[in-house]
Design a protein around this motif. Structure first.
Motif, mmCIF file in Angstrom:
data_model
loop_
_atom_site.group_PDB
_atom_site.id
_atom_site.type_symbol
_atom_site.label_atom_id
_atom_site.label_comp_id
_atom_site.label_asym_id
_atom_site.label_seq_id
_atom_site.Cartn_x
_atom_site.Cartn_y
_atom_site.Cartn_z
ATOM 1 N N ASN A 1 -20.306 -0.541 -69.704
ATOM 2 C CA ASN A 1 -19.046 -1.162 -69.398
ATOM 3 C C ASN A 1 -19.036 -2.779 -68.896
ATOM 4 N N ILE A 2 -18.164 -3.337 -69.216
ATOM 5 C CA ILE A 2 -17.940 -4.350 -68.607
ATOM 6 C C ILE A 2 -16.637 -4.601 -67.789
ATOM 7 N N PHE A 3 -16.579 -5.095 -66.661
ATOM 8 C CA PHE A 3 -15.492 -5.257 -65.802
ATOM 9 C C PHE A 3 -15.265 -6.568 -65.386
ATOM 10 N N VAL A 4 -13.923 -6.859 -65.289
ATOM 11 C CA VAL A 4 -13.402 -8.157 -64.771
ATOM 12 C C VAL A 4 -12.305 -7.988 -63.652
ATOM 13 N N ARG A 5 -12.483 -8.575 -62.625
ATOM 14 C CA ARG A 5 -11.715 -8.419 -61.342
ATOM 15 C C ARG A 5 -11.243 -9.714 -60.696
ATOM 16 N N PRO A 6 -10.141 -10.068 -60.250
ATOM 17 C CA PRO A 6 -10.069 -11.300 -59.571
ATOM 18 C C PRO A 6 -10.830 -11.603 -58.225
ATOM 19 N N VAL A 7 -11.058 -12.709 -57.941
ATOM 20 C CA VAL A 7 -11.552 -12.971 -56.731
ATOM 21 C C VAL A 7 -11.138 -14.666 -56.194
ATOM 22 N N TYR A 8 -10.229 -14.446 -55.075
ATOM 23 C CA TYR A 8 -9.755 -15.558 -54.503
ATOM 24 C C TYR A 8 -10.641 -16.163 -53.597
ATOM 25 N N GLU B 1 -12.562 -19.990 -51.326
ATOM 26 C CA GLU B 1 -12.208 -21.339 -50.809
ATOM 27 C C GLU B 1 -12.220 -22.274 -52.147
ATOM 28 N N GLY B 2 -13.102 -22.011 -53.183
ATOM 29 C CA GLY B 2 -13.402 -22.826 -54.180
ATOM 30 C C GLY B 2 -12.396 -22.834 -55.320
ATOM 31 N N GLY B 3 -11.135 -22.037 -54.881
ATOM 32 C CA GLY B 3 -10.342 -21.569 -56.116
ATOM 33 C C GLY B 3 -10.367 -20.207 -56.599
ATOM 34 N N PHE B 4 -9.982 -19.998 -57.791
ATOM 35 C CA PHE B 4 -10.014 -18.642 -58.209
ATOM 36 C C PHE B 4 -10.841 -18.463 -59.364
ATOM 37 N N LYS B 5 -11.502 -17.339 -59.218
ATOM 38 C CA LYS B 5 -12.645 -17.070 -60.066
ATOM 39 C C LYS B 5 -12.547 -15.471 -60.341
ATOM 40 N N VAL B 6 -13.044 -14.942 -61.356
ATOM 41 C CA VAL B 6 -13.372 -13.472 -61.625
ATOM 42 C C VAL B 6 -14.739 -12.891 -61.312
ATOM 43 N N LEU B 7 -14.761 -11.752 -60.682
ATOM 44 C CA LEU B 7 -16.128 -11.001 -60.738
ATOM 45 C C LEU B 7 -16.360 -10.221 -61.960
ATOM 46 N N LEU B 8 -17.251 -10.642 -62.835
ATOM 47 C CA LEU B 8 -17.822 -9.998 -64.044
ATOM 48 C C LEU B 8 -18.801 -9.123 -63.541
ATOM 49 N N LYS B 9 -18.623 -7.900 -63.838
ATOM 50 C CA LYS B 9 -19.622 -6.738 -63.570
ATOM 51 C C LYS B 9 -20.270 -6.121 -64.991
ATOM 52 N N LEU C 1 -17.454 -15.897 -61.973
ATOM 53 C CA LEU C 1 -17.378 -16.836 -63.122
ATOM 54 C C LEU C 1 -15.762 -17.314 -63.039
ATOM 55 N N THR C 2 -15.892 -18.472 -63.897
ATOM 56 C CA THR C 2 -14.279 -18.769 -64.103
ATOM 57 C C THR C 2 -13.873 -18.010 -65.219
ATOM 58 N N LEU C 3 -12.755 -17.885 -65.436
ATOM 59 C CA LEU C 3 -11.951 -17.275 -66.462
ATOM 60 C C LEU C 3 -12.553 -17.596 -67.779
ATOM 61 N N GLU C 4 -12.814 -18.724 -68.184
ATOM 62 C CA GLU C 4 -13.243 -19.189 -69.229
ATOM 63 C C GLU C 4 -14.720 -18.864 -69.753
ATOM 64 N N GLU C 5 -15.321 -19.019 -68.613
ATOM 65 C CA GLU C 5 -16.834 -18.385 -68.689
ATOM 66 C C GLU C 5 -17.099 -16.821 -68.982
ATOM 67 N N ALA C 6 -16.106 -16.039 -68.298
ATOM 68 C CA ALA C 6 -15.850 -14.628 -68.446
ATOM 69 C C ALA C 6 -15.472 -14.432 -70.194
ATOM 70 N N LYS D 1 -16.455 -12.040 -75.511
ATOM 71 C CA LYS D 1 -16.305 -12.566 -76.869
ATOM 72 C C LYS D 1 -17.656 -12.192 -77.330
ATOM 73 N N SER D 2 -18.849 -12.498 -76.739
ATOM 74 C CA SER D 2 -20.036 -12.399 -77.225
ATOM 75 C C SER D 2 -20.273 -10.802 -77.592
ATOM 76 N N HIS D 3 -19.603 -9.888 -76.694
ATOM 77 C CA HIS D 3 -20.106 -8.656 -76.804
ATOM 78 C C HIS D 3 -19.167 -7.844 -77.755
ATOM 79 N N LEU D 4 -18.052 -8.639 -78.371
ATOM 80 C CA LEU D 4 -17.220 -7.994 -79.185
ATOM 81 C C LEU D 4 -17.832 -7.619 -80.621
ATOM 82 N N ARG D 5 -17.406 -6.290 -80.797
ATOM 83 C CA ARG D 5 -18.091 -5.795 -82.227
ATOM 84 C C ARG D 5 -19.513 -5.652 -82.200
ATOM 85 N N LYS D 6 -20.163 -6.057 -81.536
ATOM 86 C CA LYS D 6 -21.671 -5.755 -81.142
ATOM 87 C C LYS D 6 -22.111 -4.640 -80.455
ATOM 88 N N SER D 7 -21.406 -4.637 -79.017
ATOM 89 C CA SER D 7 -21.535 -3.489 -78.417
ATOM 90 C C SER D 7 -20.207 -2.644 -77.931
#
Length: 131
Positions: free
Chosen positions: A39-46, A48-56, A71-76, A81-87
């Motif tokens: 699995n790949i999970f993404v959850r929000p992380v707030y 001091e440096g602003g909004f990021k997401v935890l990608l697990k 990561l930033t949302l765009e990095e996530a 996207k790289s795992h779509l249709r491959k994994s």
């Protein structure tokens, strides 16, 4: 419609849910074949440096340790996207107002469906982050 185009539309809903404070979690599921990556999970992380997401990245084998990155949302987006249709053939967006499912069929076409929400409130992954 090709899955890449539909995924862009799906990702717009992800961004909107984050901007509106409705985002609860994002999960890549429905593996293709039997990859080690389960699995790949993404959850929000707030932070001091602003909004990021935890990608697990969660793996099947006990020998492979799960990976967590802030990561930033765009990095996530790039990672997912790289795992779509491959994994993975589906991505589930959980928000406080609805659940949105993105799927890729065997012919490579994408689709989006909506259902009632699983989560009633959005929580941050701040406490789960390993430093």
């Amino acid at each position: 419609m090709p899955y890449q185009d539909v995924f862009v539309l799906f990702w717009k809903q992800v961004k909107e849910s984050l901007e509106e404070g409705r985002f609860a979690k994002l999960t890549m599921a429905k593996t293709i074949g039997k990859p080690n990556l389960r699995n790949i999970f993404v959850r929000p992380v707030y932070s001091e440096g602003g909004f990021k997401v935890l990608l697990k990245l969660r793996y099947r084998s006990k020998e492979t340790e799960d990976q967590e990155d802030e990561l930033t949302l765009e990095e996530a987006f790039v990672v997912m996207k790289s795992h779509l249709r491959k994994s993975f053939s589906s991505v589930l967006l959980f928000t406080t107002t609805k659940d949105v499912t993105f799927k890729i069929n065997k012919k490579g076409a994408g689709s989006i469906t909506e259902s009632l929400p699983t989560f009633s409130d959005a929580t941050s992954a701040d406490n789960d982050v390993k430093k």
